[in-house]
Enzyme design. Sequence first.
Site, mmCIF file in Angstrom:
data_model
loop_
_atom_site.group_PDB
_atom_site.id
_atom_site.type_symbol
_atom_site.label_atom_id
_atom_site.label_comp_id
_atom_site.label_asym_id
_atom_site.label_seq_id
_atom_site.Cartn_x
_atom_site.Cartn_y
_atom_site.Cartn_z
ATOM 1 N N SER A 273 0.822 -1.212 0.000
ATOM 2 C CA SER A 273 0.000 0.000 0.000
ATOM 3 C C SER A 273 0.852 1.256 0.000
ATOM 4 C CB SER A 273 -0.854 0.059 1.271
ATOM 5 O OG SER A 273 -1.694 -1.047 1.370
ATOM 6 N N HIS B 191 -1.252 -3.093 -7.273
ATOM 7 C CA HIS B 191 -1.960 -2.687 -6.051
ATOM 8 C C HIS B 191 -3.465 -2.861 -6.232
ATOM 9 C CE1 HIS B 191 -3.115 0.570 -2.961
ATOM 10 N NE2 HIS B 191 -2.948 -0.575 -2.358
ATOM 11 N N GLU C 250 -3.765 -0.608 -9.414
ATOM 12 C CA GLU C 250 -2.698 0.318 -9.801
ATOM 13 C C GLU C 250 -1.497 -0.521 -10.256
ATOM 14 O OE1 GLU C 250 -3.059 4.335 -7.253
ATOM 15 O OE2 GLU C 250 -2.719 2.578 -6.002
ATOM 16 N N ASN D 166 -3.781 5.898 -2.401
ATOM 17 C CA ASN D 166 -3.491 6.068 -0.974
ATOM 18 C C ASN D 166 -2.870 7.421 -0.651
ATOM 19 O OD1 ASN D 166 -4.624 3.706 -0.131
ATOM 20 N ND2 ASN D 166 -2.736 2.524 -0.216
HETATM 21 N N1 CAA Z 1 -19.412 -11.563 -5.022
HETATM 22 C C1 CAA Z 1 -19.719 -10.907 -6.145
HETATM 23 N N2 CAA Z 1 -20.438 -9.765 -6.176
HETATM 24 C C2 CAA Z 1 -20.854 -9.290 -4.999
HETATM 25 C C3 CAA Z 1 -20.572 -9.918 -3.776
HETATM 26 C C4 CAA Z 1 -19.833 -11.111 -3.812
HETATM 27 N N3 CAA Z 1 -19.514 -11.771 -2.720
HETATM 28 N N4 CAA Z 1 -21.103 -9.187 -2.769
HETATM 29 C C5 CAA Z 1 -21.681 -8.133 -3.350
HETATM 30 N N5 CAA Z 1 -21.548 -8.198 -4.676
HETATM 31 C C6 CAA Z 1 -22.001 -7.211 -5.670
HETATM 32 C C7 CAA Z 1 -23.392 -6.713 -5.388
HETATM 33 O O1 CAA Z 1 -24.339 -7.565 -5.951
HETATM 34 C C8 CAA Z 1 -23.370 -5.350 -6.031
HETATM 35 O O2 CAA Z 1 -23.437 -5.441 -7.456
HETATM 36 P P1 CAA Z 1 -24.383 -4.438 -8.307
HETATM 37 O O3 CAA Z 1 -23.922 -3.074 -7.988
HETATM 38 O O4 CAA Z 1 -24.141 -4.852 -9.723
HETATM 39 O O5 CAA Z 1 -25.759 -4.735 -7.809
HETATM 40 C C9 CAA Z 1 -21.976 -4.863 -5.712
HETATM 41 O O6 CAA Z 1 -21.183 -6.051 -5.544
HETATM 42 C C10 CAA Z 1 -21.925 -4.041 -4.447
HETATM 43 O O7 CAA Z 1 -22.523 -4.795 -3.447
HETATM 44 P P2 CAA Z 1 -23.514 -4.167 -2.391
HETATM 45 O O8 CAA Z 1 -24.173 -2.972 -3.019
HETATM 46 O O9 CAA Z 1 -24.394 -5.134 -1.756
HETATM 47 O O10 CAA Z 1 -22.517 -3.834 -1.321
HETATM 48 P P3 CAA Z 1 -22.356 -2.487 -0.647
HETATM 49 O O11 CAA Z 1 -23.215 -1.432 -1.157
HETATM 50 O O12 CAA Z 1 -22.382 -2.808 0.799
HETATM 51 O O13 CAA Z 1 -20.890 -2.107 -1.120
HETATM 52 C C11 CAA Z 1 -18.561 -2.076 -1.090
HETATM 53 C C12 CAA Z 1 -19.813 -2.830 -0.685
HETATM 54 C C13 CAA Z 1 -18.303 -2.275 -2.569
HETATM 55 C C14 CAA Z 1 -17.438 -2.699 -0.286
HETATM 56 C C15 CAA Z 1 -18.746 -0.558 -0.796
HETATM 57 O O14 CAA Z 1 -19.156 -0.375 0.531
HETATM 58 C C16 CAA Z 1 -17.482 0.217 -1.040
HETATM 59 O O15 CAA Z 1 -17.117 0.508 -2.167
HETATM 60 N N6 CAA Z 1 -16.802 0.603 0.065
HETATM 61 C C17 CAA Z 1 -15.547 1.335 -0.022
HETATM 62 C C18 CAA Z 1 -14.437 0.365 -0.219
HETATM 63 C C19 CAA Z 1 -13.131 1.056 -0.401
HETATM 64 O O16 CAA Z 1 -13.001 2.262 -0.380
HETATM 65 N N7 CAA Z 1 -12.112 0.231 -0.580
HETATM 66 C C20 CAA Z 1 -10.758 0.718 -0.709
HETATM 67 C C21 CAA Z 1 -10.055 0.539 0.619
HETATM 68 S S1 CAA Z 1 -8.432 1.204 0.567
HETATM 69 C C22 CAA Z 1 -7.535 0.034 -0.225
HETATM 70 O O17 CAA Z 1 -7.994 -1.024 -0.546
HETATM 71 C C23 CAA Z 1 -6.115 0.378 -0.531
HETATM 72 C C24 CAA Z 1 -5.111 0.164 0.514
HETATM 73 O O18 CAA Z 1 -3.948 0.006 0.150
HETATM 74 C C25 CAA Z 1 -5.429 0.205 1.959
HETATM 75 P P1 NAD Z 2 -3.655 -9.227 6.660
HETATM 76 O O1 NAD Z 2 -3.293 -8.821 8.036
HETATM 77 O O2 NAD Z 2 -5.065 -9.616 6.376
HETATM 78 O O3 NAD Z 2 -2.729 -10.431 6.193
HETATM 79 C C1 NAD Z 2 -1.344 -10.404 6.405
HETATM 80 C C2 NAD Z 2 -0.713 -11.626 5.785
HETATM 81 O O4 NAD Z 2 0.702 -11.597 6.048
HETATM 82 C C3 NAD Z 2 -1.216 -12.957 6.331
HETATM 83 O O5 NAD Z 2 -1.390 -13.810 5.223
HETATM 84 C C4 NAD Z 2 -0.054 -13.450 7.206
HETATM 85 O O6 NAD Z 2 0.033 -14.829 7.315
HETATM 86 C C5 NAD Z 2 1.123 -12.899 6.423
HETATM 87 N N1 NAD Z 2 2.354 -12.783 7.231
HETATM 88 C C6 NAD Z 2 2.483 -12.193 8.441
HETATM 89 N N2 NAD Z 2 3.762 -12.293 8.870
HETATM 90 C C7 NAD Z 2 4.433 -12.944 7.889
HETATM 91 C C8 NAD Z 2 5.787 -13.360 7.735
HETATM 92 N N3 NAD Z 2 6.702 -13.092 8.661
HETATM 93 N N4 NAD Z 2 6.136 -14.007 6.578
HETATM 94 C C9 NAD Z 2 5.221 -14.260 5.623
HETATM 95 N N5 NAD Z 2 3.927 -13.901 5.727
HETATM 96 C C10 NAD Z 2 3.545 -13.256 6.830
HETATM 97 O O7 NAD Z 2 -3.176 -8.035 5.715
HETATM 98 P P2 NAD Z 2 -3.790 -7.528 4.325
HETATM 99 O O8 NAD Z 2 -4.802 -6.507 4.615
HETATM 100 O O9 NAD Z 2 -4.122 -8.702 3.480
HETATM 101 O O10 NAD Z 2 -2.519 -6.759 3.735
HETATM 102 C C11 NAD Z 2 -1.511 -7.426 3.001
HETATM 103 C C12 NAD Z 2 -0.775 -6.431 2.123
HETATM 104 O O11 NAD Z 2 -1.716 -5.810 1.226
HETATM 105 C C13 NAD Z 2 -0.095 -5.282 2.864
HETATM 106 O O12 NAD Z 2 1.085 -4.950 2.187
HETATM 107 C C14 NAD Z 2 -1.124 -4.167 2.779
HETATM 108 O O13 NAD Z 2 -0.546 -2.891 2.899
HETATM 109 C C15 NAD Z 2 -1.661 -4.395 1.377
HETATM 110 N N6 NAD Z 2 -3.013 -3.862 1.113
HETATM 111 C C16 NAD Z 2 -3.974 -3.917 2.084
HETATM 112 C C17 NAD Z 2 -5.254 -3.433 1.792
HETATM 113 C C18 NAD Z 2 -6.354 -3.481 2.815
HETATM 114 O O14 NAD Z 2 -7.377 -2.810 2.623
HETATM 115 N N7 NAD Z 2 -6.230 -4.232 3.898
HETATM 116 C C19 NAD Z 2 -5.538 -2.921 0.518
HETATM 117 C C20 NAD Z 2 -4.525 -2.907 -0.464
HETATM 118 C C21 NAD Z 2 -3.264 -3.373 -0.143
#
Ligand code: CAA
Ligand code: NAD
Length: 295
Positions: free
Chosen positions: A120, A141, A153, A191
């Site tokens: 991330s 990503h 990404e 991010n």
């Molecule tokens: N399998 C397949 N399709 C599914 C499903 C499943 N298990 N569950 C739901 N769906 C479908 C639904 O049928 C629906 O499809 P339609 O729009 O065509 O009807 C769609 O997926 C959305 O489902 P819902 O409307 O029931 O679900 P929701 O409204 O609760 O939305 C969500 C769920 C998509 C997760 C929404 O809440 C959302 O977009 N949340 C934000 C998520 C987000 O921002 N993620 C990024 C996090 S940051 C990151 O990932 C990066 C990082 O590095 C940390």
């Molecule tokens: P998670 O906590 O759900 O899973 C972590 C994983 O790391 C597990 O499979 C665990 O067994 C493994 N692990 C821990 N210690 C380890 C070790 N020493 N050696 C090998 N494996 C080890 O985490 P996550 O949310 O799946 O995140 C995984 C990666 O994806 C991170 O780099 C995170 O930044 C990235 N990411 C997370 C999200 C999110 O929304 N959670 C979204 C995009 C990218």
Amino acid sequence: MKKIEKVGVLGGGLMGSGIAQVSAAAGFPTTVREISEALCAKSRQSIEKTLAKGIERGKVSEGERDKALANLRFVTDLKDLADSDLFIEAVVEDLEVKNTLWSQLDKIARPEAIFASNTSSLTIIAMAAASGRPDRMLGLHFFNPVPLMKLVEVVRTITTSDETEQRAMDFVRALGKEPIRAKDSSGFIVNLLLVPYMIDAIKALESNVGSVEDIDKGMQLGAGHPMGPFTLIDFVGLDTVYKIAEIMFTEYRESRYAPPPLLRRMVLAGMLGKKSGKGFYDYSSNPPRVSNLGL
Ligand code: CAA
Ligand code: NAD
């Protein structure tokens, strides 16, 4: 140009399980490597649960579920991934852990295999040396929840070859996802914008601007977000958000990325969000209740 046929996924947590599911569903024989048999079973169960939900909602057919499950293997030994054409790493957000894995993999993987990190916030170039194949290393990503989020990404470094990028772009499209190109800088595109937003929500709570529920409701109903920031942080995992913020703060030295004290306290208390059952919300009841945060 060799096509990607077999996929190896390192880590079967939130992201690894989702990535493995979409890869297997798209027809790629996919092997997930977890660090214990118990975690292998947990990853398989979480994929089965998501597929079952997809069937319930009429989005996944029983045939598609069976095809996805038939393409999946769960292993603990890295050697069982040796014949993969593409390795996607989704282990904890920790450079040392990731690089240890890359150098072990470099010894067993085919020379032409591509290494992709789902990090991330780390830069991909920081892993290129350990990978032993800087021209075949890049970032892929994915977003959480992987089966539902369309974006990936694609991050090339200064050493990534054109062919590696092309093979990765083709793979992302074969998953039915939409690729965008992002520069190899901490946080890439999404991010870079999303992490300060999550941090700001925690700061707003710390300064008592509103309650957890009202801040969430505010961003849902007032800004059209599908979920409010605290639901989102719980969803991503507080430990992961904390690590991402630390890495981005170290990289940019800007206070907007600094992890707020409340986030650290919650991580220390084991409140990791939905995956641990408790974060800003307590998931032991349905609907979840706001947790006692001692504010
Ligand atoms: N399998 C397949 N399709 C599914 C499903 C499943 N298990 N569950 C739901 N769906 C479908 C639904 O049928 C629906 O499809 P339609 O729009 O065509 O009807 C769609 O997926 C959305 O489902 P819902 O409307 O029931 O679900 P929701 O409204 O609760 O939305 C969500 C769920 C998509 C997760 C929404 O809440 C959302 O977009 N949340 C934000 C998520 C987000 O921002 N993620 C990024 C996090 S940051 C990151 O990932 C990066 C990082 O590095 C940390
Ligand atoms: P998670 O906590 O759900 O899973 C972590 C994983 O790391 C597990 O499979 C665990 O067994 C493994 N692990 C821990 N210690 C380890 C070790 N020493 N050696 C090998 N494996 C080890 O985490 P996550 O949310 O799946 O995140 C995984 C990666 O994806 C991170 O780099 C995170 O930044 C990235 N990411 C997370 C999200 C999110 O929304 N959670 C979204 C995009 C990218």
